[in-house]
Design an enzyme around this catalytic site. Sequence first.
Site, PDB file in Angstrom:
ATOM      1  CG  ASP A   9     154.641 167.468  61.297  1.00 51.72           C
ATOM      2  OD1 ASP A   9     154.720 166.225  61.356  1.00 51.72           O
ATOM      3  OD2 ASP A   9     153.860 168.063  60.541  1.00 51.72           O
ATOM      4  CG  ASP A  11     154.181 164.496  55.827  1.00 58.29           C
ATOM      5  OD1 ASP A  11     154.878 164.637  54.813  1.00 58.29           O
ATOM      6  OD2 ASP A  11     154.156 163.450  56.503  1.00 58.29           O
TER       7      ASP A  11
END
EC number: 3.1.3.-
Length: 192
Positions: A9, A11
């Site tokens: 991922d 953020d």
Amino acid sequence: MQQLNICIDIDGTITDPYYWLDISNKFFNKSISEEQVTEYHCYKVMGVEQEEYREFYENYKFEIHSKQELRENVRDVLEILSINHKIFFITARDSSLSMLTYSYLKTNNISFNDLFLLGSHYKVDKAKELNCSVFIEDNYDNAIQLSENGFKVLLIDTNYNRNPINDRITRVYNWNDIYTFINSMCIKKEAI
């Protein structure tokens, strides 16, 4: 060394997890501290309606995502891991952020093989498609969902994801922990 497909991922995982807090505080006239961010959903943290936060985000998302600071040692760890493994970024960002996201990764010299902007937090199908060996995530719900679908997940610790984990999730505290875990994972696979 066996090649792994490492799914990551963006953020809050490669970036500071509270990257959105300053601009949100300013816009909503709040003074929420990092310690008070014990919930993943920004609108709940800010105490506003989901639609109100969504409108704010739509207007400021380019500014928010272009100014994110990287977590410590991310660049170095990914550079080393990319020598023997494939690095795939899988993010819930929508396609309108595609150019900004590519530019951000390149400008920050982040090593990776491919980037997928899903526009959704559901990442299981993409992880299956990529034959994901390990998924690095900060969102607790995503970690649970991925682990329940058979994926090994490294959940990078934040104030908002400190819920009970299952045996397919390992809590890590920084990118050095991630590097150590992946190395030990490779050693175990070679021993089999």
